[in-house]
Design a protein around this motif. Structure first.
Motif, mmCIF file in Angstrom:
data_model
loop_
_atom_site.group_PDB
_atom_site.id
_atom_site.type_symbol
_atom_site.label_atom_id
_atom_site.label_comp_id
_atom_site.label_asym_id
_atom_site.label_seq_id
_atom_site.Cartn_x
_atom_site.Cartn_y
_atom_site.Cartn_z
ATOM 1 N N CYS A 1 0.829 -1.204 0.000
ATOM 2 C CA CYS A 1 0.000 0.000 0.000
ATOM 3 C C CYS A 1 0.863 1.253 0.000
ATOM 4 O O CYS A 1 2.026 1.241 0.399
ATOM 5 N N VAL A 2 0.272 2.319 -0.532
ATOM 6 C CA VAL A 2 0.862 3.658 -0.430
ATOM 7 C C VAL A 2 -0.146 4.530 0.306
ATOM 8 O O VAL A 2 -1.357 4.336 0.192
ATOM 9 N N VAL A 3 0.381 5.491 1.055
ATOM 10 C CA VAL A 3 -0.418 6.245 2.002
ATOM 11 C C VAL A 3 -0.313 7.735 1.716
ATOM 12 O O VAL A 3 0.792 8.258 1.564
ATOM 13 N N SER A 4 -1.439 8.415 1.642
ATOM 14 C CA SER A 4 -1.436 9.858 1.463
ATOM 15 C C SER A 4 -2.093 10.484 2.684
ATOM 16 O O SER A 4 -3.251 10.205 2.987
ATOM 17 N N VAL B 1 3.816 -1.182 3.773
ATOM 18 C CA VAL B 1 3.622 0.208 3.365
ATOM 19 C C VAL B 1 4.879 0.588 2.587
ATOM 20 O O VAL B 1 5.966 0.625 3.155
ATOM 21 N N VAL B 2 4.748 0.832 1.290
ATOM 22 C CA VAL B 2 5.940 1.052 0.469
ATOM 23 C C VAL B 2 6.152 2.506 0.072
ATOM 24 O O VAL B 2 7.200 2.858 -0.483
ATOM 25 N N GLY B 3 5.199 3.366 0.333
ATOM 26 C CA GLY B 3 5.389 4.763 -0.024
ATOM 27 C C GLY B 3 4.363 5.638 0.647
ATOM 28 O O GLY B 3 3.346 5.155 1.149
ATOM 29 N N ASN C 1 2.943 10.054 1.198
ATOM 30 C CA ASN C 1 2.969 11.455 0.850
ATOM 31 C C ASN C 1 2.340 12.211 2.004
ATOM 32 O O ASN C 1 1.347 11.781 2.569
ATOM 33 N N LEU C 2 2.964 13.348 2.363
ATOM 34 C CA LEU C 2 2.450 14.140 3.476
ATOM 35 C C LEU C 2 2.130 15.539 2.975
ATOM 36 O O LEU C 2 2.981 16.204 2.389
ATOM 37 N N SER D 1 -5.628 8.756 3.107
ATOM 38 C CA SER D 1 -6.114 8.008 1.956
ATOM 39 C C SER D 1 -5.105 6.902 1.666
ATOM 40 O O SER D 1 -3.911 7.166 1.551
ATOM 41 N N ALA E 1 -4.114 3.511 -0.744
ATOM 42 C CA ALA E 1 -4.356 2.680 -1.931
ATOM 43 C C ALA E 1 -3.697 1.340 -1.674
ATOM 44 O O ALA E 1 -2.522 1.285 -1.301
#
Lengths: 339, 339
Positions: free
Chosen positions: A100-103, A133-135, A137-138, A147, A149
């Protein structure tokens, strides 16, 4: 089903007027498949082809003041839940969470300690479900949002909301209504002990990954969805997508002992309350015996609550066999108030 | 580089005090690889293994009042840019965009027409880059936000920010500073004609997918990054990750004719302004001739602006060979004001 006419009439209206689902319907026609898109938008997850195998792909967000109230949802719990709501979509299609990637959006005055707790919640939830968790954004944002994905391995067999057939039996895992009841209690008594059982159902949902994986992999279910917007609304999705109807015996809808203590025989919250993150599925009659025989492999209860019908719409049958007025409300956060 | 001590001292501080990059550094140590994680967080994209081949995975968000001002950024342009900033991260690693999921937050009073335009912007940008929008989520939010997660095919060879070696030549595509200059102009004259050339650089960035793909695929570059936070800040990322320094000739930094008309020889905005979405790369000397020979295949200009050094830090050299004080500011939206 939603033609250009629907889109045109939406012009000049606001999202609040159209509602989330009305709007999403007009969106879907815009998104067509492309190379490698096995199942496009409109299901719990899209199915895409990567390196010769199928993956599930989904996204979901939690927004402060809409999906959670910081008075009772700690940053760690917000982080945890923001992953788990995605994992629940994956469970509904029998997948295995992987990456997952996290925003994240937070105000400048947000404490680093809280942001660390938020992230810890995400990372721990991901690990607990076998994902990394591979990426991330803050961003700066007035209100906190998270959010996520999530990419998951798809099972060999694809199950969507579309496969229900007349005669199939409707089942639901676990129990329903606890999250809605907890929300109701927290709104009237915000100081409630946050580790109490009911609020935990709201604040720390446990997606049914094991059950979803077994139900799909075994070939037992014909359609499945996670119950995030309320049983009636989510069953409505299955019915519309499968072009069928359903009859539900309200007295069969499973509720917890905690729910029964507060609500007695009143199943309204269990029927229409959202955020339970259970699975609802339809099972062809020839598979019912297999399901009953393999109950222990699900890791949770599963209850038969009704059956799929040829006639459209969801019909509710009360404890004495009488038809109950269908409760049409679910959780549409553009129309209902915030938590 | 950021140990537990750094994390401890962050307690009780706010994100504004620590800054986005300071915070992200403390986050990175939390995220370790897992099965299938080829390159973890901290690069333009993570690299994950799906179905036996490598994919790039990245996420980025645009938030109203932080990344765009609705007075000059139309919903279509916001949608377009929210995809393109992700495509730029993919370009920096030479990938090919394939599948994205979109998480949108809007207020209830947001016009359906605007939301459709926003989505059209996303879908059109995705198509233009060869990708499909396969899923989405719509939330209520006081301020508009658009967060997009993009999955892309990775090239055979992986290039990150880590491969720069002393002696490598530093190159940058296109021209720098236009976006920052446009932002400055829009902030003082918000009624500026929105189709003017400079604002278009800010509002409609074109990620360098073709150039990125060629530079990586040909084996010409040793490290690459997209210039989203400003040349100095992004070069700093390459230097820190590669454990090297760099010398940049300020007069060589490419600027557009429009930039030169307004700023003359002043390269400050070109050095520190963000959001240009060009590519900056390092090229080992033996590859310089190949790069020069294949310029036409990039689809854009590429300019040599300096070289990688053994000594740490970025040193700026002025037009007369003098050392210029390094400008350390880039775009950190937790510290600088909103647009």
């Amino acid at each position: 089903v939603f033609g250009l006419a629907g889109l045109m009439s939406a012009r000049g209206r606001t999202i609040a007027e159209l509602g989330e689902f009305g709007f999403l319907s007009t969106l879907l026609q815009r998104l067509r498949g492309g190379a490698g898109v096995v199942v496009g938008p409109g299901q719990d997850c899209a199915v895409i082809r990567c390196g010769g195998r199928n993956y599930l792909y989904t996204v979901d967000a939690l927004v402060e003041g809409v999906h959670f109230d910081p008075r009772w949802a700690s940053p760690r719990r917000v982080g945890r839940k923001s992953f788990m709501v995605n994992a629940s979509d994956v469970a509904a299609m029998g997948g295995r969470p992987r990456f997952c990637v996290v925003s994240i959006g937070v105000p400048p005055a947000y404490a680093c300690r809280d942001l660390h707790a938020l992230q810890r919640g995400i990372v721990q939830a991901a690990r607990a479900c076998g994902a990394a968790v591979v990426g991330g954004n803050l961003s700066r944002s007035e209100r906190v949002f998270v959010s996520i994905a999530l990419l998951a391995e798809a099972p060999r067999r694809l199950v969507t909301r579309r496969g229900a057939r007349p005669g199939d039996q409707v089942y639901v895992t676990g129990s329903l209504g606890d999250a809605a009841l907890a929300l109701q209690q927290l709104c009237t008594k915000p100081a409630m002990e946050p580790s109490a059982a009911l609020p935990r159902r709201l604040l720390e949902p446990s997606p049914r990954l094991r059950a979803g994986s077994f139900l799909v992999g075994s070939g037992i279910v014909s359609a499945m969805i996670d119950v995030s917007d309320g049983l009636l609304q989510d069953l409505g999705h299955i019915c519309r997508e499968s072009d069928v109807g359903a009859t539900i015996r309200t007295a069969s809808v499973p509720v917890s002992a905690a729910y029964r203590r507060v609500q007695g025989a009143d199943r309204r919250l269990a029927l229409s309350g959202g955020e339970d993150y259970e699975l609802m599925c339809t099972v062809p009659v020839p598979q019912v015996q297999r399901l009953e025989a393999h109950r222990a492999r699900l890791g949770c209860r599963i209850t038969r609550i009704g059956e799929v019908t040829r006639s459209q719409g969801v019909r509710l049958v009360g404890p004495h066999g009488e038809t109950v007025d269908p409760v049409t409300c679910g959780f549409d956060h553009f129309r209902s108030g915030s938590q």
